[in-house]
Design a protein around this motif. Sequence first.
Motif, mmCIF file in Angstrom:
data_model
loop_
_atom_site.group_PDB
_atom_site.id
_atom_site.type_symbol
_atom_site.label_atom_id
_atom_site.label_comp_id
_atom_site.label_asym_id
_atom_site.label_seq_id
_atom_site.Cartn_x
_atom_site.Cartn_y
_atom_site.Cartn_z
ATOM 1 N N THR A 13 -1.796 2.076 7.301
ATOM 2 C CA THR A 13 -0.418 1.967 6.807
ATOM 3 C C THR A 13 0.297 3.309 6.935
ATOM 4 O O THR A 13 -0.189 4.323 6.413
ATOM 5 C CB THR A 13 -0.404 1.527 5.328
ATOM 6 N N MET A 69 0.830 -1.204 0.000
ATOM 7 C CA MET A 69 0.000 0.000 0.000
ATOM 8 C C MET A 69 0.865 1.254 0.000
ATOM 9 O O MET A 69 0.572 2.228 -0.716
ATOM 10 C CB MET A 69 -0.928 -0.002 1.218
ATOM 11 N N ALA A 70 1.957 1.237 0.773
ATOM 12 C CA ALA A 70 2.855 2.397 0.830
ATOM 13 C C ALA A 70 3.609 2.583 -0.487
ATOM 14 O O ALA A 70 3.813 3.721 -0.945
ATOM 15 C CB ALA A 70 3.846 2.238 1.980
ATOM 16 N N PHE A 129 1.136 4.117 -2.904
ATOM 17 C CA PHE A 129 0.828 5.495 -2.524
ATOM 18 C C PHE A 129 1.958 6.438 -2.922
ATOM 19 O O PHE A 129 1.714 7.500 -3.500
ATOM 20 C CB PHE A 129 0.581 5.573 -1.015
ATOM 21 N N TRP A 130 3.198 6.059 -2.627
ATOM 22 C CA TRP A 130 4.313 6.953 -2.904
ATOM 23 C C TRP A 130 4.632 7.062 -4.389
ATOM 24 O O TRP A 130 5.011 8.128 -4.878
ATOM 25 C CB TRP A 130 5.546 6.532 -2.105
ATOM 26 N N ALA A 140 2.796 6.397 6.194
ATOM 27 C CA ALA A 140 3.421 6.933 4.986
ATOM 28 C C ALA A 140 4.906 7.200 5.200
ATOM 29 O O ALA A 140 5.678 7.204 4.242
ATOM 30 C CB ALA A 140 2.722 8.222 4.565
ATOM 31 N N MET A 200 -4.536 3.694 2.464
ATOM 32 C CA MET A 200 -3.560 3.960 3.532
ATOM 33 C C MET A 200 -4.270 4.230 4.853
ATOM 34 O O MET A 200 -3.887 3.710 5.905
ATOM 35 C CB MET A 200 -2.692 5.166 3.152
ATOM 36 N N PHE A 236 -5.394 4.826 -3.322
ATOM 37 C CA PHE A 236 -4.299 4.471 -2.420
ATOM 38 C C PHE A 236 -4.350 5.291 -1.136
ATOM 39 O O PHE A 236 -4.037 4.777 -0.052
ATOM 40 C CB PHE A 236 -2.952 4.655 -3.111
#
Length: 305
Positions: free
Chosen positions: A209, A39-40, A43-44, A211, A204, A200
């Motif tokens: 999760t 997930m991270a 997201f990033w 970041a 998160m 995402f």
Amino acid sequence: MENNKQGFIARYVKIIVVLAVVAGSSSGIFGSVIEAPSMAIGFWRLTMGLPFFAVPVLLKNRDTLRNISKKDYIWTFVAGAFLFGHFFTWFNAVKMTNIASAVVLAALHPLVVLIITIFVLKRKVGVRPIMGIVLALLGGALIAGLDYNQLSSGNFTGDMLAFMAAVCMGIYFAIGNEVRKNVPGSTYVFLVFFACWICFAVGMVATGTPALGYSTSDYLYMIGLTLVCQIGAHAVFNLCFGYVDSLYVSAWESGEAVFAIILGIIFLKQMPESWELLGSAIVVIGLLYYNYTTSLEEKEEEHEL
């Protein structure tokens, strides 16, 4: 300037697609060295990649955003949601099952696009291009070492996630191909990435999760993943949809395993087995045959007109 860019893409689109596939094939290398959760990672890579398209569109193409129909906005968000589904299921699949199973199942997306093209969009696809796709998929199975022991040793949940990654990729490609007929390339890339980022961001929060707090190397690798795979591959795929059919993009993307082997030799010093070399040759032959027969059928259609 925009017309020159569009002319360049239109002229060299098939070469550009192949180069994007090469860029995308490096995702396995990045994924193998990033320790952050899936997930991270997603997201990033969206957080860092989105500004490259958001800034130009919001500064120069705001009129385009106002002129997009509600229907195209909805379908663009749906495409972004399926892109999120692909990223999330793929990165989890490779952690839950053996790589052979994951590669074979995730490479089925051309069949998904083919089914949508024929049965949903009601378009004619020749037998010869289909044969090229099937041959490339068989070569991909051989690269993965498709035998009973490898497939049976995989985790069932991981296998299903890899299959879902293929389904999500296929639907994402098919939707993008249709929406790009009405929405300019850079604007569509911004909107579909933004929709994926929203998914995402919600994920998160929903999963708790974090970041931040990952290693410096993780963030550096995620920057590389963003530049090479998110921008160099997925953004380019979406730009190309306005000039070539999604089935073409999906077919070539199924050959990613070949380029992954080459990159593995260069960067990881991983020498391929004999069956992987044979599989690579079959994939290349299948894709070249698909490319040749597709071009042949396009010329035949133009001649009939």
